[in-house]
Scaffold this active site. Structure first.
Site, PDB file in Angstrom:
ATOM      1  N   GLY A  61     -11.805  -0.256  63.139  1.00  0.00           N
ATOM      2  CA  GLY A  61     -10.483  -0.594  63.410  1.00  0.00           C
ATOM      3  C   GLY A  61      -9.200  -1.210  63.353  1.00  0.00           C
ATOM      4  N   ARG A  99     -27.883  -8.575  71.455  1.00  0.00           N
ATOM      5  CA  ARG A  99     -27.987  -8.784  72.122  1.00  0.00           C
ATOM      6  C   ARG A  99     -29.292  -9.567  72.896  1.00  0.00           C
ATOM      7  NH1 ARG A  99     -25.395  -8.866  76.786  1.00  0.00           N
ATOM      8  NH2 ARG A  99     -23.686  -7.014  76.615  1.00  0.00           N
ATOM      9  N   ARG A 150      -9.667   7.439  47.689  1.00  0.00           N
ATOM     10  CA  ARG A 150      -8.192   6.676  48.532  1.00  0.00           C
ATOM     11  C   ARG A 150      -6.716   7.379  47.149  1.00  0.00           C
ATOM     12  NH1 ARG A 150      -7.558   5.250  53.419  1.00  0.00           N
ATOM     13  NH2 ARG A 150      -9.580   3.174  54.110  1.00  0.00           N
ATOM     14  N   GLU A 194     -19.340  -8.878  77.101  1.00  0.00           N
ATOM     15  CA  GLU A 194     -18.565  -9.588  78.538  1.00  0.00           C
ATOM     16  C   GLU A 194     -17.064  -9.524  78.279  1.00  0.00           C
ATOM     17  OE1 GLU A 194     -21.212 -10.221  77.380  1.00  0.00           O
ATOM     18  OE2 GLU A 194     -22.499 -10.609  79.513  1.00  0.00           O
ATOM     19  N   ASP A 242     -12.150   6.063  63.739  1.00  0.00           N
ATOM     20  CA  ASP A 242     -11.491   4.708  64.355  1.00  0.00           C
ATOM     21  C   ASP A 242     -10.730   5.915  65.755  1.00  0.00           C
ATOM     22  OD1 ASP A 242     -11.530   3.030  62.118  1.00  0.00           O
ATOM     23  OD2 ASP A 242      -9.576   3.031  61.580  1.00  0.00           O
ATOM     24  N   GLY A 249      -4.343   9.144  57.076  1.00  0.00           N
ATOM     25  CA  GLY A 249      -4.025   8.950  55.864  1.00  0.00           C
ATOM     26  C   GLY A 249      -4.424  10.920  54.867  1.00  0.00           C
ATOM     27  N   LYS A 282     -24.568 -19.190  83.623  1.00  0.00           N
ATOM     28  CA  LYS A 282     -24.571 -18.144  82.278  1.00  0.00           C
ATOM     29  C   LYS A 282     -24.181 -19.265  81.030  1.00  0.00           C
ATOM     30  CE  LYS A 282     -21.213 -14.004  81.263  1.00  0.00           C
ATOM     31  NZ  LYS A 282     -22.584 -13.692  81.154  1.00  0.00           N
TER      32      LYS A 282
HETATM   33  O1  F6P Z   1      -9.742   4.478  58.817  1.00  0.00           O
HETATM   34  C1  F6P Z   1     -11.173   4.009  58.887  1.00  0.00           C
HETATM   35  C2  F6P Z   1     -11.765   3.003  58.487  1.00  0.00           C
HETATM   36  O2  F6P Z   1     -13.082   3.085  58.792  1.00  0.00           O
HETATM   37  C3  F6P Z   1     -11.320   1.498  59.020  1.00  0.00           C
HETATM   38  O3  F6P Z   1     -11.957   1.248  60.082  1.00  0.00           O
HETATM   39  C4  F6P Z   1     -10.968   0.872  58.007  1.00  0.00           C
HETATM   40  O4  F6P Z   1     -10.092  -0.113  58.233  1.00  0.00           O
HETATM   41  C5  F6P Z   1     -11.134   1.182  56.931  1.00  0.00           C
HETATM   42  O5  F6P Z   1     -11.366   2.468  57.162  1.00  0.00           O
HETATM   43  C6  F6P Z   1     -11.927   0.820  55.685  1.00  0.00           C
HETATM   44  O6  F6P Z   1     -12.036   1.522  54.596  1.00  0.00           O
HETATM   45  P1  F6P Z   1     -12.465   1.373  52.989  1.00  0.00           P
HETATM   46  O7  F6P Z   1     -13.150   0.142  52.951  1.00  0.00           O
HETATM   47  O8  F6P Z   1     -12.381   2.607  52.824  1.00  0.00           O
HETATM   48  O9  F6P Z   1     -10.622   1.170  53.046  1.00  0.00           O
END
Ligand code: F6P
Length: 319
Positions: free
Chosen positions: A171, A155, A72, A188, A128, A104, A214
């Site tokens: 996500g 499951r 990053r 579910e 994502d 990004g 259930k």
């Molecule tokens: O953007 C993709 C993703 O996999 C997200 O779903 C997740 O929150 C994030 O990257 C985590 O990435 P990192 O640990 O590299 O910050």
């Protein structure tokens, strides 16, 4: 101006190595040289390049992650960072750049193209699956299959022990993985950042089901909506039923890419090089139906990728 030497920068997810292989070999077929950028935009700013020839990308199509490594790089959001990246590209006589990554990475690519007029083509690659205008990005299919494999195992124990499980998937802003996994896993309930399903309604449904006999449930939650621990705590507090949690985390970003991701990455990597050669830059390549298309960055957002409401209705009818 004709392109002679291109650079390739990546993030990591299933299929990215297949994209690297495709870019390098498509470039070789056009007589172009390729420099790999080591560690993403960090490496671009620092001028860390590695030459990639046809041989150097042998036997990587089946590997997860990225052989180029990635990072990053907040500094690349600044004008100073972008100018440092441009200076590295120019110092190495690079006249085109392919960026393989999610929102990004593609935002950085767009800045280079629009603010600094550098020829860039993006390849959407993120688990994502939230790149505007892109129906399916590289890596998304692998992530869903990795998560589904884990969920199927959960499951088995949920059914045997008659338990409620809350499974948290990745996500941050988008519930695409969660919805796919919930549908494919026959779950579910699914809790998404895009949809406000009140936890009280989920608990009322569980209580009504329990009254009918259930005994086991799997609730999938996207990390951007809530943590598995929060959801499980709320369910136990309201229903008095025992819950267990599983947080799948980064396993979803790794692993052997599916055939689908390898083929998608191969098509898009090849198309990115062809776009640079043809002078179509400042955009990304995407699959529309079975055709690969170039889409300018400014056209993003035209296509709605998933219909959350109809998928959610389907989940509830079938579960
Ligand atoms: O953007 C993709 C993703 O996999 C997200 O779903 C997740 O929150 C994030 O990257 C985590 O990435 P990192 O640990 O590299 O910050």
């Amino acid at each position: 101006m004709s392109v002679k030497r291109i650079a390739l920068l990546t993030r990591d997810c299933g299929g990215v190595n297949a994209a690297i292989r495709a870019v390098v070999r498509a470039a070789a077929a056009r007589g172009l040289e390729v420099l790999g950028v080591v560690r993403g935009y960090e490496g671009l700013m620092a001028g860390e390049f590695v030459p990639l020839d046809r041989r150097s990308v042998s036997n990587i199509i089946e590997l997860g992650g990225t052989i180029l490594k990635t990072a990053r790089a907040e500094a690349f959001l600044t004008d100073e960072g972008q100018k440092a990246g441009l200076a590295s590209l120019r110092a190495n006589a690079v006249d085109g750049l392919v960026v393989v990554g999610g929102n990004g990475s593609l935002a950085g690519a767009r800045d280079l193209a629009e603010r600094h007029r550098f020829p860039v083509v993006g390849v959407p690659a993120t688990i994502d699956n939230d790149v505007p205008g892109v129906a399916l990005s590289v890596g998304a299919d692998t992530a869903v299959n990795v998560a589904l494999d884990a969920l199927d195992k959960i499951r088995d124990t949920a059914t045997s022990l008659e338990r409620i499980f809350v499974v948290e998937v990745m996500g941050r802003r988008c519930g695409w993985i969660a919805m796919q996994v919930a549908l494919a896993g026959g779950c579910e309930e699914v809790l998404l950042p895009e949809k406000d399903t009140p936890i009280e309604a989920v608990c009322a449904e569980i209580e009504a089901g329990a009254a009918r006999g259930k005994a086991s449930w799997i609730i999938v939650v996207a990390e951007g909506r809530a943590s598995a621990a929060e959801v499980a705590g709320a369910v136990t507090a309201r229903t008095g039923l025992e819950t267990r949690i599983a947080v799948l985390g980064h396993i979803q970003r790794g692993g052997r890419p599916t055939a689908h991701d390898r083929i998608l990455a191969s098509r898009l990597g090849h198309a990115a090089v062809e776009a640079l050669v043809a002078g179509r830059t400042g955009g990304l390549v995407r699959l529309v139906g079975d055709r690969v298309e170039f889409m300018p960055f400014e056209a993003a957002g035209e296509v709605k990728t998933t219909d959350i409401e109809s998928d959610y209705r389907l989940l509830k009818i079938l579960s």
